[in-house]
Design an enzyme around this catalytic site. Structure first.
Site, PDB file in Angstrom:
ATOM      1  N   SER A   1      14.023   3.908  64.188  1.00 33.67           N
ATOM      2  CA  SER A   1      12.921   3.223  64.858  1.00 33.67           C
ATOM      3  C   SER A   1      13.340   2.466  66.112  1.00 33.67           C
ATOM      4  O   SER A   1      12.493   1.871  66.774  1.00 33.67           O
ATOM      5  CB  SER A   1      12.250   2.248  63.889  1.00 33.67           C
TER       6      SER A   1
ATOM      7  N   LYS B   1       6.829  -5.490  60.325  1.00 32.71           N
ATOM      8  CA  LYS B   1       7.292  -5.661  61.702  1.00 32.71           C
ATOM      9  C   LYS B   1       6.315  -6.492  62.518  1.00 32.71           C
ATOM     10  O   LYS B   1       6.723  -7.352  63.314  1.00 32.71           O
ATOM     11  CB  LYS B   1       7.502  -4.292  62.343  1.00 32.71           C
TER      12      LYS B   1
END
Length: 719
Positions: A615, A658
């Site tokens: 990511s 996140k």
């Protein structure tokens, strides 16, 4: 004594006792081939003492010993002693007859068996049935356990084997313990569930936990099904989330809502399959598995069983506990769960299993397939504030013997504590910091109690002499109540004004703030630095990526304890930037190699923490473009997403964690892959309202939003 010895009945009883004792001594001396050593006692010891000496050498029950001690009358005591001597003599004679009868016809084991059986019959006939009483009590206990028919037959066979054994034999104790376990297990004993009231269950869950709407809704759904179908199978729930978000306490709340007993089994660090299935009884020190032992402790067959830290099991030469759990958590198989120690099937279908884990990736796929996963992400700052005000502060004050009369923590200080001292997904560190404040206040209260003298003549005293530990030059108001006939109060020391926490006290007790609101802005001050979002077992985190260039041979250096996947992402990012260098105006058209004569060093700070995953692809590209273009990335923007060599931005996981991490760090803009739009449904609406979410399909879209005023270089998409 003289009168008793002259009594004709006592004289007759004494002669009869001596005759029986003489006969017993003769038999024993003949068996042991000794002569004259014991017969001397009959002539030298008085008869009332002789009875005590003989009885003390026999094996008898505790009740019989008490009965002998309770017999003060010499005639009664001698009569009871003669009964014991005669019983012992008869048992020896019968044993001799049996031995003579079967001598030379049976094997040694057969002789021992017949001898034991006859001896038991004699003891039962004479009333000496202590062992038999134990067996009867054990059998009654096994009958009251309500075992299934096939298991009851097995238990009866084992009990018959136990009756044939002597207590001195090696396997006697282990078999006895095994039968005791069979009798103690709750084969059909269930907890009578409370009348299911969904409204009361909701109120109970809301009082124990703040937020967690999805989890509470799932529990209410199960309760509704139970009300419509009482024999419905219990779900196998798996709560996955960072530490401190309330996974374990949720399981106990489920048990309370169902009105069932609760048992917790910790699986962290378990590497032996025997911890789940138990040891085989052939091994020394064998014992049942943790599941059977837990059911024995709660004494019901339908508890709520928590399998804590199910993602932290290991495997070695002793087996794989996760594989053993497959049978436990499968509704079609756990009806006849087989424990190696128990060696008979046990029905686990009535147990409500709840598992907890920090990382779903560490759970084997077959085991994960048997559970219903419910993710518990971290709390938002607003949720932490509510939890602290309504749950943590009252609990901390109670644990430290304080109340609102001694310590008050304003809501503004709790917000400051959350923002500057704790950046975590859960609330454990927040509770620890609140406990530190409570301990400091407790010291303050005790110091006041020791410093101020209490006098009976004092009416009201202002005490400016006490030093305020937390405020510079501050005075403490204290009122001392006189103690007299008209003023009887339990605590003569009463604080007129409670201690109110302020910023000065926070710094005095907890030290300087650990986090600053302008941290991202201060770190993204030069080109080559970008802000990424990563997922960890402790929730989402903000990850800075730093890149720099230096003279060299065109090599790429990576530091920060990185895994193979993230190293490949860095290589892909550098390749894409080199391929698009001309379009991005990072190199002139005549330059063929962007790295000619220089090296690139990319570093991920917090080098002691291992990092891996795909990511960080868009974050790496942004840092490299910023480095070569010599333009700073926006400090209020964080990003996450995987990228391909063609520049496509692929979706990633952990979006909710996140975004919550970006919200905690004060980030205002978040760049996400376009295909992660569906994951925004799980993010609290209050968090989304405070952030600007930007969706990107290609890497060019990311660069357009990552720099102030858009990307300063003209981009031409080339597929």
């Amino acid at each position: 004594m003289e009168q008793v010895e002259q009594d004709p009945d006592f004289i007759s009883l004494s002669r009869q006792f001596k005759a029986t004792a003489m006969e017993l001594i003769s038999v024993l001396e003949q068996k042991q081939k000794t002569e004259g050593r014991t017969k001397v006692l009959l002539d030298t010891v008085p008869v009332h003492k002789l009875a005590d000496i003989f009885v003390a050498s026999f094996e008898m029950s505790f009740e019989e010993q008490l009965c002998m001690l309770d017999s003060v009358d010499l005639g009664v005591r001698l009569s009871k002693a003669m009964e014991l001597v005669d019983r012992h003599l008869q048992s020896i004679r019968v044993a001799e007859k049996i031995t003579q009868k079967v001598e030379g016809q049976l094997s040694k084991s057969q002789k021992e068996f017949l001898l034991r059986q006859q001896m038991r019959a004699i003891k039962e006939e004479l009333g000496d049935d202590d062992d038999e009483d134990d067996f009867v009590a054990l059998e009654r206990k096994m009958q009251s356990a309500e075992m299934p028919a096939n298991i009851w037959k097995h238990a009866q066979r084992e009990l018959r084997s136990l009756k044939k054994m002597q207590p001195q034999q090696p396997g006697y104790n282990s078999l006895r313990v095994y039968l005791e376990l069979l009798a103690d297990l709750p084969w059909k004993k269930e907890t009578e569930e409370l009348e299911l009231d969904l409204k009361a269950a909701k109120e109970r869950l809301d009082s124990d936990h703040y937020g967690l709407v999805k989890v509470k809704q799932r529990i209410i759904e199960y309760l509704a099904v139970r009300k419509l179908k009482p024999d419905a199978r219990g779900p196998v729930l798996c709560f996955v989330g960072p530490p401190g978000v309330g996974k374990t306490s949720l399981a106990s709340s489920i048990a309370a809502a169902l009105g069932r007993k609760f048992v917790r089994i910790s699986l962290g660090g378990v590497k032996d399959e025997a911890d789940i299935r138990g040891h085989r009884r052939t091994y020394i020190g064998s014992m049942p598995g943790r599941l059977i032992d837990g059911l024995k402790r709660v004494a019901v067959c339908n508890p709520v069983m928590l399998l804590d830290e199910i993602d932290k099991t290991g495997s070695d030469v002793r087996g794989d506990p996760a594989s053993a759990l497959l049978e436990v958590l499968d509704p079609e198989q756990n009806k006849k769960f087989s424990d190696h120690y128990l060696n008979v099937p046990f029905d686990l279908s009535n147990v409500v299993f709840v598992a907890t884990a920090n990382r779903m990736q560490l759970i084997p796929p077959p085991l994960l397939d048997r559970m219903e996963v419910i993710e518990l992400p971290g709390y938002t700052p607003e949720e932490k504030l509510k939890i602290a005000m309504y749950h943590l502060i009252p609990r901390v004050l109670e644990q430290h013997g304080l109340s609102a009369e001694y310590l008050q923590i304003p809501e503004a200080m709790v917000k400051l504590l959350i923002q500057r001292y704790t950046r975590e997904a859960g609330v454990r560190n927040l509770e620890r910091n609140l406990a530190s404040l409570a301990r400091a206040a407790a010291v303050r209260v005790v110091e006041r109690d020791r410093t101020v003298p209490l006098s009976k003549d004092v009416h009201q005293v202002s005490s400016p002499l006490l030093e305020n530990r937390f405020s510079d030059g501050g005075e403490v108001d204290m009122e001392v109540i006189p103690i007299g006939a008209d003023h009887e109060i339990p605590n003569p020391l009463r604080i007129a004004s409670p201690l109110v926490v302020d910023e000065a006290m926070l710094e005095k007790v907890l030290g300087p703030p650990r986090f600053e609101d302008r941290e991202a802005a201060e770190r993204v001050i030069t080109p080559g630095i970008s802000v990424g979002l990563v997922w960890t077992a402790f929730g989402g985190e903000v990850q800075f990526v730093e890149a720099t260039v230096m003279s060299g041979k065109g090599e790429l250096h990576l530091t920060g304890q990185l895994g193979d996947v993230i190293k490949e992402s860095a290589q892909i990012a550098l390749t894409w930037v080199r391929a698009r260098a001309t379009d991005l105006k990072l190199a002139a058209a005549c330059e063929s190699n962007l790295l000619e004569g220089r090296d690139i060093h990319i570093h991920f700070p917090a080098g002691a923490v291992p990092k891996d995953g795909p990511s960080a692809g868009v974050t790496l590209v942004t840092a490299l473009v910023s480095l070569f273009g010599r333009k700073r990335v926006r400090a209020d923007t964080a990003m996450t997403g995987e990228m391909t060599l063609r520049g496509l931005v692929l979706p990633v996981g952990g979006i909710k964690d996140k975004i919550l991490a970006a919200h905690r760090y004060g980030i205002k803009r978040v760049i996400l892959p376009e295909r992660n739009l569906k994951d925004l449904v799980e993010v609290p609406s209050g968090v989304l309202a405070s952030l600007e979410i930007i969706l990107a399909k290609r890497m060019e879209d990311v660069l357009e939003q990552a720099f102030e005023g858009g990307c300063p270089w003209r981009l031409h998409s080339k597929l």
